[in-house]
Design an enzyme around this catalytic site. Structure first.
Site, PDB file in Angstrom:
ATOM      1  N   THR A 199      29.092   3.307 -55.471  1.00 30.88           N
ATOM      2  CA  THR A 199      30.298   2.983 -54.525  1.00 30.88           C
ATOM      3  C   THR A 199      29.764   2.974 -52.981  1.00 30.88           C
ATOM      4  O   THR A 199      30.691   2.444 -52.141  1.00 30.88           O
ATOM      5  CB  THR A 199      31.561   3.909 -54.579  1.00 30.88           C
ATOM      6  OG1 THR A 199      30.950   5.327 -54.116  1.00 30.88           O
ATOM      7  CG2 THR A 199      31.812   4.068 -55.832  1.00 30.88           C
ATOM      8  N   LYS A 200      28.529   3.360 -52.795  1.00 33.56           N
ATOM      9  CA  LYS A 200      28.137   3.414 -51.322  1.00 33.56           C
ATOM     10  C   LYS A 200      27.720   2.013 -50.714  1.00 33.56           C
ATOM     11  O   LYS A 200      27.753   1.080 -51.473  1.00 33.56           O
ATOM     12  CB  LYS A 200      27.145   4.513 -50.931  1.00 33.56           C
ATOM     13  CG  LYS A 200      27.058   5.988 -51.291  1.00 33.56           C
ATOM     14  CD  LYS A 200      28.549   6.538 -50.401  1.00 33.56           C
ATOM     15  CE  LYS A 200      28.521   7.890 -50.526  1.00 33.56           C
ATOM     16  NZ  LYS A 200      29.248   8.321 -51.711  1.00 33.56           N
TER      17      LYS A 200
END
Length: 389
Positions: A199-200
């Site tokens: 998700t980064k």
């Protein structure tokens, strides 16, 4: 309550991995194929190549790939000789790994409240702790978190570092590409930890992490620690850990790193557009009692908007309203660390960190990724306006 028509009936996810992958599919698959052809799957040449590229991007002399962002925090702390008998000051408003990594090296976490504008660790709150003896005698480091993609106030933390003879370790898990006074995250402190969780803003296709450091000694020790404490194969100089970066993840990350400056700029553009849409809808307010509080960016910071986080009245009801309309959102973080069941032995109680507790009750992250379309942003803001109508 009357509904304002939502512009799009299609789901608007919090994050859509498929859009980014479609744009770089051929490059990613070629990078994976090159690893398969090389047959060097752990700490291979692709890891060395990515480490060099990441060090350049962070303007740091050293970068050490590892298995996860959590391991990166542990490696940064342990390689900096932080351990039993030491204390580390950090924030209660962060992901669990920020504190668990301190415990993992055997040190004592000491918590300080946040700046309610940025959600980052408050320098004033840290200073208050450092004025108290005998705690001051034990504090060896401060671990600020660059939350949501904006660097903590590094001018003030640097002043504290020299006045109190401290180490500064960056939790930069959400901030690859962020800067403070044009210095990149990763080159601000004595060491820094990055996460490449999917998700980064710079994301692997699995777990991966990175330590950066200005110190040759920290670099050398972190490399030993990530491989069971070995400098030579099967000769263990100390008890380390198995935290090696997979070559496939490194190869994928190096492909994505080439696009990251553009993607981060797209995130900033989307944040500006969200701000404008909320303002034009008459929703933006100075405090949560009057409306939606929009993200604050310090003029010294280059924000990468890993998340676009508002403070929202009746946050939980708003989130349910959005979910019912198939609009993604997330709460980062609903329970401050000092109130986590597993951390009760730290000795804190509700009311000890009121700014963090208020944030936990009010923050809501809205869909944010470079490929988010303008009509989708409009639909998100329309739905929020409908809820408050």
């Amino acid at each position: 309550m009357q509904d304002v028509p939502v512009r799009s009936a299609a789901p608007i996810p919090m994050l859509d991995f498929s859009r980014q992958f479609a744009s770089i599919r051929d490059e990613v698959l070629a990078a994976i194929e090159s690893v398969c052809d090389s047959q060097q799957f752990i700490l291979g040449p692709q890891v060395e190549s990515f480490e060099a590229a990441a060090a350049t991007a962070c303007n740091a002399p050293h970068a050490i790939g590892c298995a996860s962002g959590t391991d990166a925090l542990w490696l940064a702390l342990f390689a900096a000789n932080i351990g039993p008998g030491d204390a580390v000051i950090t924030t209660p408003f962060s992901f669990f790994a920020t504190v668990s990594a301190i415990l993992r090296v055997g040190a004592q976490p000491i918590l300080a409240d946040i700046d309610p504008r940025t959600f980052n660790l408050s320098v004033e709150a840290v200073e208050d702790i450092l004025q108290k003896a005998p705690v001051t005698q034990k504090v060896k480091a401060v671990l600020p978190v660059h939350l949501y993609g904006q660097c903590a106030d590094w001018n003030a933390f640097t002043e504290l570092k020299y006045r109190h003879h401290l180490l500064l370790i960056e939790d930069a898990a959400q901030a690859f590409g962020a800067t403070w006074n044009d210095t990149p995250a990763g080159a601000l402190g004595d060491a820094a930890a990055f996460s490449f969780y999917p998700t980064k803003n710079l994301s692997a296709m699995g777990d991966a992490g990175l330590v950066t450091t200005l110190s040759g000694a920290i670099d050398e020790r972190a490399r030993v620690l990530r491989s069971h404490g070995m400098r030579r194969r099967y000769y263990h100089d100390e008890v380390g850990w198995n935290s090696r970066l997979d070559s496939i993840q490194a190869a994928i990350l190096e492909v994505k790193l080439r696009y990251l400056p553009h993607w981060n700029q797209q995130r900033r553009n989307l944040a500006v557009r969200y701000d404008d849409l909320f303002s034009r809808a008459g929703l933006a307010a100075a405090n949560v009692a009057e409306g939606v509080v929009l993200p604050y960016t310090d003029r010294r910071a280059t924000h990468v908007f890993h998340q676009y986080v508002i403070r929202a009245p009746r946050r939980d009801a708003l989130r349910k309203y959005l979910t019912d309309r198939r609009i993604g959102s997330e709460i980062y973080y609903p329970v401050p660390l000092h109130l986590q069941t597993s951390l009760v032995d730290l000795g804190y109680k509700r009311g000890d960190f009121p700014k963090s507790e208020a944030a936990a009750d009010e923050v809501l992250a809205l869909p944010m990724y470079p490929e988010l379309r303008e009509d989708e942003q409009e639909a998100v803001v329309d739905a929020v306006a409908s809820f408050y109508a």
